[in-house]
Motif scaffolding. Structure first.
Motif, PDB file in Angstrom:
ATOM      1  N   LYS A   1      -9.763 -39.072 -22.672  1.00 45.94           N
ATOM      2  CA  LYS A   1      -8.803 -39.850 -21.894  1.00 45.94           C
ATOM      3  C   LYS A   1      -7.943 -38.926 -21.034  1.00 45.94           C
ATOM      4  CE  LYS A   1      -5.297 -42.749 -20.896  1.00 45.94           C
ATOM      5  NZ  LYS A   1      -3.967 -42.447 -20.333  1.00 45.94           N
ATOM      6  N   VAL A   2      -7.486 -37.824 -21.601  1.00 47.92           N
ATOM      7  CA  VAL A   2      -6.677 -36.870 -20.840  1.00 47.92           C
ATOM      8  C   VAL A   2      -7.494 -36.275 -19.704  1.00 47.92           C
ATOM      9  CG1 VAL A   2      -5.526 -34.628 -20.923  1.00 47.92           C
ATOM     10  CG2 VAL A   2      -5.106 -36.306 -22.723  1.00 47.92           C
ATOM     11  N   ALA A   3      -8.651 -35.720 -20.036  1.00 50.92           N
ATOM     12  CA  ALA A   3      -9.449 -35.014 -19.037  1.00 50.92           C
ATOM     13  C   ALA A   3      -9.888 -35.936 -17.905  1.00 50.92           C
ATOM     14  CB  ALA A   3     -10.671 -34.376 -19.697  1.00 50.92           C
ATOM     15  N   VAL A   4     -10.349 -37.128 -18.271  1.00 56.74           N
ATOM     16  CA  VAL A   4     -10.891 -38.040 -17.264  1.00 56.74           C
ATOM     17  C   VAL A   4      -9.781 -38.647 -16.414  1.00 56.74           C
ATOM     18  CG1 VAL A   4     -12.152 -40.199 -16.919  1.00 56.74           C
ATOM     19  CG2 VAL A   4     -12.981 -38.511 -18.564  1.00 56.74           C
ATOM     20  N   SER A   5      -8.697 -39.084 -17.030  1.00 52.88           N
ATOM     21  CA  SER A   5      -7.626 -39.702 -16.236  1.00 52.88           C
ATOM     22  C   SER A   5      -7.021 -38.701 -15.260  1.00 52.88           C
ATOM     23  CB  SER A   5      -6.541 -40.293 -17.142  1.00 52.88           C
ATOM     24  OG  SER A   5      -5.872 -39.295 -17.896  1.00 52.88           O
ATOM     25  N   GLU A   6      -6.849 -37.455 -15.697  1.00 56.45           N
ATOM     26  CA  GLU A   6      -6.295 -36.447 -14.802  1.00 56.45           C
ATOM     27  C   GLU A   6      -7.285 -36.076 -13.690  1.00 56.45           C
ATOM     28  OE1 GLU A   6      -3.178 -35.327 -14.885  1.00 56.45           O
ATOM     29  OE2 GLU A   6      -2.702 -36.563 -16.629  1.00 56.45           O
ATOM     30  N   ALA A   7      -8.564 -35.960 -14.046  1.00 60.36           N
ATOM     31  CA  ALA A   7      -9.576 -35.626 -13.033  1.00 60.36           C
ATOM     32  C   ALA A   7      -9.706 -36.744 -12.005  1.00 60.36           C
ATOM     33  CB  ALA A   7     -10.922 -35.363 -13.703  1.00 60.36           C
ATOM     34  N   LEU A   8      -9.729 -38.000 -12.472  1.00 55.84           N
ATOM     35  CA  LEU A   8      -9.889 -39.114 -11.547  1.00 55.84           C
ATOM     36  C   LEU A   8      -8.669 -39.293 -10.657  1.00 55.84           C
ATOM     37  CD1 LEU A   8     -11.756 -41.807 -13.685  1.00 55.84           C
ATOM     38  CD2 LEU A   8     -12.699 -40.027 -12.180  1.00 55.84           C
ATOM     39  N   PHE A   9      -7.495 -38.937 -11.171  1.00 56.46           N
ATOM     40  CA  PHE A   9      -6.320 -39.011 -10.302  1.00 56.46           C
ATOM     41  C   PHE A   9      -6.422 -37.986  -9.178  1.00 56.46           C
ATOM     42  CE2 PHE A   9      -1.856 -37.945  -9.232  1.00 56.46           C
ATOM     43  CZ  PHE A   9      -1.497 -39.175  -8.722  1.00 56.46           C
ATOM     44  N   ARG A  10      -6.942 -36.804  -9.503  1.00 57.18           N
ATOM     45  CA  ARG A  10      -7.151 -35.809  -8.458  1.00 57.18           C
ATOM     46  C   ARG A  10      -8.137 -36.328  -7.414  1.00 57.18           C
ATOM     47  NH1 ARG A  10      -7.292 -32.319 -13.073  1.00 57.18           N
ATOM     48  NH2 ARG A  10      -9.566 -32.173 -12.982  1.00 57.18           N
ATOM     49  N   VAL A  11      -9.188 -36.976  -7.889  1.00 56.65           N
ATOM     50  CA  VAL A  11     -10.193 -37.529  -6.972  1.00 56.65           C
ATOM     51  C   VAL A  11      -9.565 -38.569  -6.053  1.00 56.65           C
ATOM     52  CG1 VAL A  11     -12.289 -38.934  -6.840  1.00 56.65           C
ATOM     53  CG2 VAL A  11     -12.145 -37.058  -8.497  1.00 56.65           C
ATOM     54  N   ALA A  12      -8.847 -39.524  -6.642  1.00 55.35           N
ATOM     55  CA  ALA A  12      -8.241 -40.590  -5.845  1.00 55.35           C
ATOM     56  C   ALA A  12      -7.243 -40.019  -4.842  1.00 55.35           C
ATOM     57  CB  ALA A  12      -7.567 -41.605  -6.765  1.00 55.35           C
ATOM     58  N   ASP A  13      -6.462 -39.027  -5.278  1.00 58.83           N
ATOM     59  CA  ASP A  13      -5.472 -38.417  -4.402  1.00 58.83           C
ATOM     60  C   ASP A  13      -6.143 -37.722  -3.219  1.00 58.83           C
ATOM     61  OD1 ASP A  13      -2.677 -37.560  -3.861  1.00 58.83           O
ATOM     62  OD2 ASP A  13      -3.495 -35.570  -4.254  1.00 58.83           O
TER      63      ASP A  13
ATOM     64  N   ILE B   1      -5.351 -45.759 -10.694  1.00 56.38           N
ATOM     65  CA  ILE B   1      -5.607 -44.540 -11.467  1.00 56.38           C
ATOM     66  C   ILE B   1      -4.296 -43.896 -11.897  1.00 56.38           C
ATOM     67  CG2 ILE B   1      -6.645 -42.249 -11.439  1.00 56.38           C
ATOM     68  CD1 ILE B   1      -8.682 -44.469 -11.543  1.00 56.38           C
ATOM     69  N   ARG B   2      -3.263 -44.007 -11.065  1.00 53.05           N
ATOM     70  CA  ARG B   2      -1.960 -43.474 -11.491  1.00 53.05           C
ATOM     71  C   ARG B   2      -1.470 -44.206 -12.733  1.00 53.05           C
ATOM     72  NH1 ARG B   2       1.085 -41.508 -13.775  1.00 53.05           N
ATOM     73  NH2 ARG B   2       2.927 -40.286 -13.263  1.00 53.05           N
ATOM     74  N   ALA B   3      -1.663 -45.514 -12.765  1.00 49.56           N
ATOM     75  CA  ALA B   3      -1.271 -46.273 -13.948  1.00 49.56           C
ATOM     76  C   ALA B   3      -2.164 -45.926 -15.144  1.00 49.56           C
ATOM     77  CB  ALA B   3      -1.340 -47.774 -13.645  1.00 49.56           C
ATOM     78  N   PHE B   4      -3.431 -45.648 -14.878  1.00 53.60           N
ATOM     79  CA  PHE B   4      -4.380 -45.298 -15.934  1.00 53.60           C
ATOM     80  C   PHE B   4      -3.924 -44.066 -16.713  1.00 53.60           C
ATOM     81  CE2 PHE B   4      -8.703 -43.058 -16.505  1.00 53.60           C
ATOM     82  CZ  PHE B   4      -8.818 -43.466 -17.817  1.00 53.60           C
ATOM     83  N   ARG B   5      -3.203 -43.170 -16.074  1.00 50.60           N
ATOM     84  CA  ARG B   5      -2.718 -41.978 -16.775  1.00 50.60           C
ATOM     85  C   ARG B   5      -1.698 -42.331 -17.855  1.00 50.60           C
ATOM     86  NH1 ARG B   5      -0.381 -38.141 -12.524  1.00 50.60           N
ATOM     87  NH2 ARG B   5      -0.310 -36.669 -14.257  1.00 50.60           N
ATOM     88  N   VAL B   6      -1.206 -43.581 -17.837  1.00 54.66           N
ATOM     89  CA  VAL B   6      -0.250 -44.042 -18.846  1.00 54.66           C
ATOM     90  C   VAL B   6      -0.899 -45.001 -19.840  1.00 54.66           C
ATOM     91  CG1 VAL B   6       1.935 -45.306 -19.184  1.00 54.66           C
ATOM     92  CG2 VAL B   6       1.688 -43.718 -17.265  1.00 54.66           C
ATOM     93  N   TYR B   7      -1.871 -45.802 -19.377  1.00 50.54           N
ATOM     94  CA  TYR B   7      -2.562 -46.753 -20.258  1.00 50.54           C
ATOM     95  C   TYR B   7      -3.018 -46.076 -21.561  1.00 50.54           C
ATOM     96  CZ  TYR B   7      -3.479 -49.779 -16.145  1.00 50.54           C
ATOM     97  OH  TYR B   7      -3.401 -50.567 -15.037  1.00 50.54           O
TER      98      TYR B   7
ATOM     99  N   GLY C   1      -1.680 -44.704 -23.985  1.00 49.64           N
ATOM    100  CA  GLY C   1      -1.049 -43.430 -24.316  1.00 49.64           C
ATOM    101  C   GLY C   1      -1.065 -42.472 -23.149  1.00 49.64           C
ATOM    102  N   PRO C   2       0.105 -42.020 -22.689  1.00 47.53           N
ATOM    103  CA  PRO C   2       0.143 -41.064 -21.590  1.00 47.53           C
ATOM    104  C   PRO C   2      -0.441 -39.715 -21.993  1.00 47.53           C
ATOM    105  CG  PRO C   2       2.341 -41.384 -22.501  1.00 47.53           C
ATOM    106  CD  PRO C   2       1.456 -42.397 -23.151  1.00 47.53           C
ATOM    107  N   THR C   3      -0.778 -38.934 -20.994  1.00 46.29           N
ATOM    108  CA  THR C   3      -1.406 -37.635 -21.205  1.00 46.29           C
ATOM    109  C   THR C   3      -0.642 -36.787 -22.218  1.00 46.29           C
ATOM    110  OG1 THR C   3      -2.415 -37.590 -19.011  1.00 46.29           O
ATOM    111  CG2 THR C   3      -1.968 -35.458 -20.050  1.00 46.29           C
TER     112      THR C   3
END
Length: 395
Positions: free
Chosen positions: A328-340, A364-370, A372-374
């Motif tokens: 969850k940490v790795a993917v949410s952070e990676a996907l936020f970089r992609v979207a950005d 995806i920004r919200a996903f980083r909190v869904y 449990g946040p990172t």
């Protein structure tokens, strides 16, 4: 539901994913500009229209097989990634949160009678559901730390009476059933409730960064809710155990769906970069742009590999709590970089609603909190590292 029960697992997942991708790209994507979408999600009539189309194609709830069993987590990764190619795809196919996670939990824990009443309508896409666990911060209630739960359940004859407040309850407005977690004498306990119920009142639906989920995210007051003993999910006092049954796969399915969304955002940003010209050449020929798209490809592949690894752990029968946290940490952070980066590549166009890129960025920004946040997941992982190190030293 397509009946792929006898198809070998690897081929079954791939074949289903191919059908889902075609359906989403050809039939769901056109609805992305449908006006029946607002700040609190798509309307229920829009969702039902898309689900009727999926039902006609025998693709509704594709992760649940006709006998009630589920695809493997590895197969589900393929199917949900394809569903996520549009933010509306998971809703159309009935694999969106919180319904998908609630179906999984009910399938694992509910009694036959409870499945008939609460699970079957969910699988058939006739109702939406909500999961009532998180509590308002102003009450100092349960959030990332579920042990802080303030909502109570007390026995009254053959009934339980539940009182409390819940917050960020996705889809509560318009849901047909819910799973309510409360603190009983035995400990955290889950209750199944039919909705709407006059004892469950929506105080307000929050205005949030994301807007892809019907009903939005609500603050809810529960005042004297009476639930019969027969509607306890599993055993009284086992709520935290059941929450883990639900949350580990749910973290992973979030990753699956949003990977699909970011793959689509990358496609859109790439198409823009190979058409738009600046300073005498295509945008993609400028290293600053081309390198961002290349970095996106790396992050997307790493996210895919993390998802596949975690799915394999869960399919092995392991609980996968630590693995799902890492993923969850790795993917949410990676996907936020992609979207950005997709927004950045497209410049001003990426900030508008002309494409779904802007929406994917917000989601995806919200996903980083869904789920449990990172930072909470890192804290949990650090505790595991400490405990494992101390165990080794004590041997």
């Amino acid at each position: 539901m397509n009946d792929f029960s006898t198809t070998p697992n690897l081929d079954r997942g791939r074949r289903l994913a191919e059908l889902v991708e075609i359906f989403v790209r050809e039939h769901v994507v056109p609805f992305e500009r449908d006006p029946r979408q607002g700040p609190h999600g798509p309307s229920d009539d829009l969702v039902q229209q898309m689900r009727d189309m999926a039902r006609a194609e025998r693709l509704l709830t594709p992760n649940v097989l006709p006998d009630g069993s589920h695809l493997t987590h590895g197969e589900t990764a393929l199917v949900l990634r394809a569903a996520g190619l549009s933010p509306l795809g998971p809703l159309a196919l009935n694999v969106a949160a919180p319904d998908e996670g609630n179906m999984y939990l009910l399938g694992r824990v509910a009694s036959p009678a409870q499945k008939d009443r609460f699970l079957t309508p969910l699988i058939e896409g006739r109702v939406r559901s909500a999961f009532f666990m998180t509590e308002p911060a102003e009450d100092n209630g349960a959030g990332s730390d579920p042990s802080m739960m303030l909502t109570t359940a007390r026995r009254d004859g053959d009934f339980w009476v539940i009182d409390g407040r819940k917050a960020f309850i996705t889809g509560a407005d318009g849901a047909g059933m819910g799973i309510v977690m409360a603190r009983s004498e035995q400990g955290a306990t889950m209750f199944l409730v039919a909705l709407p119920d006059p004892a469950i009142r929506i105080e307000r639906v929050l205005d949030t960064l994301d807007d892809s989920m019907p009903g939005g995210h609500a603050i809810v007051r529960i005042d004297g809710l009476r639930v019969p003993e027969s509607q306890i999910l599993g055993a009284s006092g086992e709520g935290f155990k059941y929450a883990q049954i639900r949350l580990a796969p749910a973290r992973l399915t979030h990753c699956m769906r949003w990977l699909g969304a970011c793959i689509r955002a990358q496609e859109i940003a790439t198409a823009y970069a190979v058409k738009r010209r600046a300073f005498g050449q295509l945008l993609i020929e400028h290293e600053g742009v081309g390198f961002m798209l290349a970095e996106n490809q790396i992050d997307l592949k790493q996210a895919e590999l993390m998802i596949d690894w975690c799915a394999g752990v869960l399919d092995s029968g392991a609980k996968g709590i630590g693995e799902s946290s890492m993923t969850k940490v790795a993917v949410s952070e990676a996907l936020f970089r992609v979207a950005d980066r997709c927004v950045q590549v497209m410049g001003g166009t990426g900030l508008t609603g002309d494409t779904i890129v802007e929406k994917v960025f917000r989601e995806i920004r919200a996903f980083r909190v869904y789920d449990g946040p990172t930072e909470v997941h890192k804290w949990s992982l650090a505790n595991r590292i400490r405990n494992n190190a101390l165990d080794r030293m004590a041997r």
